[in-house]
Scaffold this active site. Structure first.
Site, mmCIF file in Angstrom:
data_model
loop_
_atom_site.group_PDB
_atom_site.id
_atom_site.type_symbol
_atom_site.label_atom_id
_atom_site.label_comp_id
_atom_site.label_asym_id
_atom_site.label_seq_id
_atom_site.Cartn_x
_atom_site.Cartn_y
_atom_site.Cartn_z
ATOM 1 N N LYS A 161 -6.568 -4.756 13.777
ATOM 2 C CA LYS A 161 -5.487 -3.994 14.070
ATOM 3 C C LYS A 161 -4.872 -4.721 15.512
ATOM 4 O O LYS A 161 -3.614 -4.654 15.609
ATOM 5 C CB LYS A 161 -5.976 -2.418 14.316
ATOM 6 N N SER B 192 1.289 3.226 -2.382
ATOM 7 C CA SER B 192 0.858 4.241 -3.372
ATOM 8 C C SER B 192 0.407 5.636 -2.935
ATOM 9 O O SER B 192 0.240 6.826 -3.581
ATOM 10 C CB SER B 192 -0.189 3.658 -4.452
ATOM 11 N N SER C 177 -2.934 0.333 14.652
ATOM 12 C CA SER C 177 -3.438 1.828 15.040
ATOM 13 C C SER C 177 -3.769 1.782 16.390
ATOM 14 O O SER C 177 -3.958 0.631 17.103
ATOM 15 C CB SER C 177 -4.884 1.669 14.249
ATOM 16 N N TYR D 78 -12.495 -3.487 12.050
ATOM 17 C CA TYR D 78 -10.913 -2.665 11.901
ATOM 18 C C TYR D 78 -10.222 -2.781 13.327
ATOM 19 O O TYR D 78 -9.064 -3.164 13.278
ATOM 20 C CB TYR D 78 -11.026 -1.193 11.680
ATOM 21 N N ASP E 75 -2.623 -7.572 -5.177
ATOM 22 C CA ASP E 75 -3.574 -7.479 -3.839
ATOM 23 C C ASP E 75 -2.969 -8.264 -2.757
ATOM 24 O O ASP E 75 -2.937 -9.551 -2.720
ATOM 25 C CB ASP E 75 -5.069 -8.014 -4.394
ATOM 26 N N VAL E 76 -2.643 -7.433 -1.771
ATOM 27 C CA VAL E 76 -1.829 -8.551 -0.623
ATOM 28 C C VAL E 76 -2.953 -9.220 0.064
ATOM 29 O O VAL E 76 -2.380 -10.197 1.167
ATOM 30 C CB VAL E 76 -1.204 -7.574 0.478
ATOM 31 N N ALA F 186 -10.666 -5.165 15.618
ATOM 32 C CA ALA F 186 -10.123 -6.429 15.752
ATOM 33 C C ALA F 186 -8.976 -6.891 14.802
ATOM 34 O O ALA F 186 -7.731 -7.393 15.117
ATOM 35 C CB ALA F 186 -11.203 -7.497 15.215
ATOM 36 N N GLY G 130 0.868 -1.607 0.122
ATOM 37 C CA GLY G 130 -0.024 -0.002 -0.082
ATOM 38 C C GLY G 130 0.740 1.287 -0.004
ATOM 39 O O GLY G 130 0.722 2.302 0.693
HETATM 40 P P1 NAP Z 1 -4.898 5.231 2.564
HETATM 41 O O1 NAP Z 1 -4.671 6.810 2.232
HETATM 42 O O2 NAP Z 1 -6.485 4.691 2.129
HETATM 43 O O3 NAP Z 1 -4.072 4.038 1.655
HETATM 44 C C1 NAP Z 1 -4.222 2.865 1.625
HETATM 45 C C2 NAP Z 1 -3.131 2.394 0.878
HETATM 46 O O4 NAP Z 1 -3.314 0.876 0.979
HETATM 47 C C3 NAP Z 1 -3.296 2.681 -0.593
HETATM 48 O O5 NAP Z 1 -1.786 2.633 -0.962
HETATM 49 C C4 NAP Z 1 -3.793 1.472 -1.266
HETATM 50 O O6 NAP Z 1 -3.513 0.998 -2.665
HETATM 51 C C5 NAP Z 1 -3.406 0.204 -0.307
HETATM 52 N N1 NAP Z 1 -4.107 -1.082 -0.202
HETATM 53 C C6 NAP Z 1 -5.418 -1.052 0.113
HETATM 54 N N2 NAP Z 1 -5.715 -2.323 0.065
HETATM 55 C C7 NAP Z 1 -4.829 -3.198 -0.525
HETATM 56 C C8 NAP Z 1 -4.481 -4.430 -0.856
HETATM 57 N N3 NAP Z 1 -5.519 -5.366 -0.959
HETATM 58 N N4 NAP Z 1 -3.261 -4.799 -1.744
HETATM 59 C C9 NAP Z 1 -2.474 -3.640 -1.847
HETATM 60 N N5 NAP Z 1 -2.504 -2.341 -1.434
HETATM 61 C C10 NAP Z 1 -3.821 -2.079 -0.859
HETATM 62 O O7 NAP Z 1 -4.675 4.878 4.118
HETATM 63 P P2 NAP Z 1 -3.698 5.338 5.091
HETATM 64 O O8 NAP Z 1 -4.543 6.483 5.926
HETATM 65 O O9 NAP Z 1 -2.374 5.762 4.243
HETATM 66 O O10 NAP Z 1 -3.665 3.985 6.189
HETATM 67 C C11 NAP Z 1 -2.274 3.400 5.831
HETATM 68 C C12 NAP Z 1 -2.068 2.389 7.022
HETATM 69 O O11 NAP Z 1 -2.294 2.939 8.119
HETATM 70 C C13 NAP Z 1 -3.412 1.320 6.848
HETATM 71 O O12 NAP Z 1 -3.045 0.175 7.510
HETATM 72 C C14 NAP Z 1 -4.224 1.950 7.986
HETATM 73 O O13 NAP Z 1 -4.908 1.001 8.899
HETATM 74 C C15 NAP Z 1 -3.218 2.578 9.151
HETATM 75 N N6 NAP Z 1 -3.638 3.759 9.952
HETATM 76 C C16 NAP Z 1 -4.273 4.913 9.220
HETATM 77 C C17 NAP Z 1 -4.585 6.018 10.103
HETATM 78 C C18 NAP Z 1 -5.054 7.169 9.836
HETATM 79 O O14 NAP Z 1 -5.416 8.069 10.541
HETATM 80 N N7 NAP Z 1 -4.999 7.374 8.451
HETATM 81 C C19 NAP Z 1 -4.621 5.644 11.677
HETATM 82 C C20 NAP Z 1 -3.980 4.406 12.187
HETATM 83 C C21 NAP Z 1 -3.576 3.544 10.953
HETATM 84 P P3 NAP Z 1 -4.393 1.386 -3.801
HETATM 85 O O15 NAP Z 1 -5.014 2.681 -3.850
HETATM 86 O O16 NAP Z 1 -3.730 0.830 -4.834
HETATM 87 O O17 NAP Z 1 -5.655 0.486 -3.303
#
Ligand code: NAP
Length: 250
Positions: A162, A15, A145, A158, A64-65, A160, A13
């Protein structure tokens, strides 16, 4: 800093959002970065272009992971002699949400979140340690998270996934420590990305008021913590969850 020179890093992920910032940070420290994505090809290619424009080395890889065969193919290709031949750093960052109160949450929304967040992390760890164990070195960083620690209404699936990542991180850390591999987790708080973009202003203001440092986190706040855990300076740290949340959960 160039403490990750000659290291091969895969960021799932990578990107968008936090994953994108992790790719840029690891590359800025000298790592060769594989930017995994599922559907955002243009965004992944932009990350690669930005790394290359800064003098780094990167490539994009679609998979797709949550899909076992696609994960196996990705690792097989990365670790083949014709490609990088190895993997030193794995960052399991790919994640998704499908929020709802439990009465309204469909079993398929539970399964999708567990598959993308938790099972994918297990699959990628399982595949990466095969190479890392042979080399007797490696760093795995799993993105969990604060929701996996403190819980959050509307996110039973979510939370569960994390919380599962935290338990998995500790168990795997114990399993592979004798082979010189470290496994840690980073628990972001409330970070400004696409994942949080659609939340109402009221919800955002409520969340920010609960953060002692008084602001949302940035993807870069998380990326520097991940890079530290991947660096030689963190070689005696394993099985830990580093909370990066401006003091929200303590
Ligand atoms: P985001 O902006 O929605 O980005 C999600 C990324 O994951 C994208 O690059 C997406 O790629 C990729 N992805 C989703 N499903 C995938 C799959 N099946 N296979 C491969 N890639 C996949 O999310 P983010 O906020 O950056 O979150 C990143 C991580 O941090 C996540 O694990 C999230 O739970 C964690 N997190 C985020 C927050 C927050 O506040 N934002 C807080 C705590 C934890 P595509 O676009 O190509 O689908």
């Amino acid at each position: 800093m160039s403490d990750l020179i000659r290291k091969i890093a895969l960021v799932t992920g990578g990107s968008r959002g936090i994953g994108r910032a992790i790719c840029l940070e690891l590359a800025s420290r000298g790592a060769t970065v594989i930017v995994n994505y599922r559907s955002s090809e243009d965004a992944a290619r932009e990350v690669v272009a930005e790394i290359e424009a800064n003098g780094g080395t990167a490539s994009a890889w679609q998979a797709d992971v949550g899909d076992e065969e696609q994960v196996k193919d990705m690792f097989k290709s990365i670790t083949s002699k014709e490609s990088h031949g190895t993997i030193d750093i794995l960052v399991n960052n790919a994640g998704m949400t499908r929020d709802n109160v439990i009465m309204m949450m469909k079993p398929e929304d539970f399964d999708a979140v567990i598959n993308t967040n938790l099972r994918s992390t297990w699959l990628c760890c399982k595949t990466a340690v095969r190479t890392m164990m042979r080399k007797r070195t490696g760093s795995i960083i799993n993105i969990t998270s604060v929701v996996g620690i403190a819980g959050n209404g509307g996110q039973t699936n979510y939370a569960a996934s994390k919380a599962g990542i935290i338990g998995m991180t500790k168990s795997l850390a114990k399993e592979v420590a004798p082979r010189g591999i470290t496994v840690n987790a980073v628990a972001p708080g409330f970070v400004g990305t696409d994942m949080t973009a659609d939340l109402s202003d009221e919800l955002k203001e409520g969340a920010i008021s609960a953060i002692p440092l008084g602001r949302m986190g940035t993807p870069e706040d998380i990326a520097t913590a991940v890079a530290f855990l991947a660096s030689p300076g963190a070689s005696y740290i394993t099985g830990q969850t580093l909370v990066v949340d401006g003091g929200m959960v303590m």
